[in-house]
Structure formats: structure tokens, C-alpha cells
Scaffold this motif. Structure first.
Motif, short mmCIF file in Angstrom:
data_model
loop_
_atom_site.label_atom_id
_atom_site.label_comp_id
_atom_site.label_asym_id
_atom_site.label_seq_id
_atom_site.Cartn_x
_atom_site.Cartn_y
_atom_site.Cartn_z
N ALA A 69 0.82 -1.21 0.00
CA ALA A 69 0.00 0.00 0.00
C ALA A 69 0.85 1.27 0.00
CB ALA A 69 -0.93 0.00 1.21
N LYS A 70 2.09 1.16 0.45
CA LYS A 70 2.99 2.31 0.45
C LYS A 70 3.41 2.70 -0.96
CE LYS A 70 4.96 1.15 4.95
NZ LYS A 70 6.14 0.61 5.63
N GLY A 71 3.31 1.74 -1.89
CA GLY A 71 3.71 2.01 -3.26
C GLY A 71 5.21 2.01 -3.41
N GLY A 72 5.69 2.55 -4.52
CA GLY A 72 7.13 2.60 -4.76
C GLY A 72 7.67 1.28 -5.27
N ARG A 73 8.93 1.10 -5.07
CA ARG A 73 9.62 -0.11 -5.53
C ARG A 73 9.67 -1.16 -4.43
NH1 ARG A 73 12.48 0.52 -10.60
NH2 ARG A 73 12.19 2.66 -11.26
N ASP A 74 10.03 -2.38 -4.81
CA ASP A 74 10.07 -3.48 -3.87
C ASP A 74 11.34 -3.52 -3.03
OD1 ASP A 74 7.59 -4.39 -4.65
OD2 ASP A 74 8.38 -5.81 -6.10
N GLY A 75 12.33 -2.71 -3.35
CA GLY A 75 13.59 -2.76 -2.61
C GLY A 75 14.50 -3.83 -3.17
N THR A 76 15.42 -4.26 -2.36
CA THR A 76 16.43 -5.22 -2.82
C THR A 76 16.21 -6.59 -2.20
OG1 THR A 76 17.92 -4.43 -1.11
CG2 THR A 76 18.17 -3.46 -3.30
N TRP A 77 14.96 -6.94 -1.98
CA TRP A 77 14.61 -8.28 -1.48
C TRP A 77 13.89 -8.99 -2.61
CZ3 TRP A 77 17.01 -10.10 2.46
CH2 TRP A 77 16.62 -11.33 3.00
N PHE A 78 14.31 -10.21 -2.91
CA PHE A 78 13.84 -10.93 -4.09
C PHE A 78 13.24 -12.28 -3.75
CE2 PHE A 78 17.47 -8.36 -5.39
CZ PHE A 78 17.03 -7.74 -6.55
N ALA A 79 12.31 -12.72 -4.58
CA ALA A 79 11.87 -14.10 -4.59
C ALA A 79 12.87 -14.88 -5.44
CB ALA A 79 10.48 -14.22 -5.22
N ILE A 80 13.17 -16.10 -5.05
CA ILE A 80 14.02 -16.98 -5.85
C ILE A 80 13.09 -17.95 -6.56
CG2 ILE A 80 15.90 -18.66 -5.86
CD1 ILE A 80 16.67 -17.56 -3.03
N GLU A 81 13.17 -17.97 -7.88
CA GLU A 81 12.33 -18.84 -8.68
C GLU A 81 13.21 -19.78 -9.50
OE1 GLU A 81 9.77 -17.74 -12.39
OE2 GLU A 81 8.64 -17.19 -10.58
N ALA A 82 12.85 -21.06 -9.51
CA ALA A 82 13.54 -22.07 -10.31
C ALA A 82 12.50 -23.05 -10.82
CB ALA A 82 14.59 -22.80 -9.48
N ASP A 83 12.65 -23.46 -12.04
CA ASP A 83 11.70 -24.40 -12.65
C ASP A 83 10.26 -23.88 -12.56
OD1 ASP A 83 13.86 -26.18 -13.10
OD2 ASP A 83 13.59 -27.08 -11.11
N GLY A 84 10.11 -22.55 -12.62
CA GLY A 84 8.78 -21.94 -12.55
C GLY A 84 8.16 -21.96 -11.17
#
Length: 184
Positions: free
Chosen positions: A55-70
Motif C-alpha cells: 500500500a505504500k507504493g514505490g519499488r520493492d527494494g532489494t529483497w527478491f523471490a528466488i524462482e527455479a523451474d517456474g
């Protein structure tokens, strides 16, 4: 998005939350991460926190989801930036592969390589550091294979499964990363 051969790092989405909640409530995953004692987390609280941040909007920062094989298999990121005074240019790296099917198969190593490239190339950092518990031998080997060296040991620093153990502080400097990149 950051893409490797087998891993993609992207923003965490709301549909990742049920799996993230599962990882956050898995005792083996929590103990591997070390640090704080395992604490239960409800999906509702995780969703509320996500919604509040979104709700704050903006960017997600430097924290990521790790995705492999979809599949969403974990999370990683860079935190604690010391860059705004232009002196130290340092941050801490964190990673948790929550899907145990992906443990010990090089996904963590590839994820860390992507994060280091992001940190040194795009953020112009001088040093990236991390901490891990001394019993997490798999993680220590992974970090060492990525170029991290032990910089310090906090003796008896964390309570782990019934006893106090050491916390290792490890780091990599930009020039060490550049040397590794030249060898690739």
C-alpha cells in the motif's frame, strides 16, 4: 529481474505468500538460517504485512523471490546498506532456500552469484558481508565457493537447538569478486 541459468530473482508476489509461510514455519529451514529462535507465523499476518508494504507504493527494494523451474523456492536480498555517506559502500546479504528439494544442488550458489553481480555492478558496493551459524556447513561451503571468507566469529552468540553456538561473519570485497569474475 535478475536471471541466471536456472534461477530468476524477482519481486515477491502475494501468490508467493502461502509457500513463504510454509517455509517460515518449517523448523529445519528456520534452524538452517540461524539467528533468532523459530517463531510461528500465520498466513494472515504475512499477508497483512505484505499488503501494508504494498500500500505504500514505490519499488520493492532489494529483497527478491528466488524462482527455479517456474516455482518459488525461497527468498534473498541485500539489506543494511551503508552507502549514503559515500564512504563504506557495504551491505549484508541474506538468503533462504525454503524448498528442501533445492538444497545442495547449486541453486544457492547461483543465487548468491547473481546478488553479488547486482551488488558490485549496479550498486557500486565495496564489500558484501553475511552471517551464518557455525553448524550450517552446507551454507558455509556455498559461501566459500562464491568467494566469501571468514572475517570473524562471535563465540557462543546464538542459541541453536538446545545449545549456544558460534556465529560466523563472512565477507567478500569488490576486488575479490572481480578476480573471480575474470576466472569465469
Amino acid at each position: 529481474m535478475l536471471k541466471g541459468e536456472r534461477v530468476t530473482l524477482r519481486g515477491i508476489r502475494r501468490d508467493d505468500l502461502p509457500k513463504l509461510c510454509e517455509f517460515n514455519n518449517d523448523l529445519a529451514v528456520e534452524l538452517a538460517g540461524g539467528g533468532d529462535p523459530p517463531i510461528p507465523q500465520s498466513l494472515e499476518r504475512l499477508q497483512a504485512e505484505f499488503d501494508q508494504n504494498a500500500a505504500k507504493g514505490g519499488r520493492d527494494g532489494t529483497w527478491f523471490a528466488i524462482e527455479a523451474d517456474g516455482k518459488f523456492i525461497g527468498q534473498c536480498g541485500l539489506v543494511g546498506f551503508d552507502i549514503f555517506q559515500g564512504v563504506a559502500r557495504v551491505c549484508e546479504l541474506g538468503i533462504a532456500i525454503g524448498d528442501k528439494e533445492y538444497w545442495g544442488r547449486g541453486y544457492g550458489r547461483e543465487t548468491i552469484a547473481l546478488l553479488l553481480d547486482y551488488a558490485f555492478r549496479y550498486w557500486n558496493l565495496h564489500r558484501v558481508w553475511l552471517r551464518t551459524n557455525s553448524r550450517n556447513e552446507r551454507a558455509i561451503r556455498c559461501y566459500q565457493s562464491c568467494g566469501f571468507v571468514e572475517e570473524g566469529r562471535l563465540r557462543g552468540h546464538e542459541w541453536y537447538d538446545g545449545s549456544y553456538i558460534d556465529t560466523l561473519c563472512m565477507g567478500i570485497l569488490r576486488e575479490e569478486w572481480e578476480h573471480i569474475k575474470k576466472q569465469d
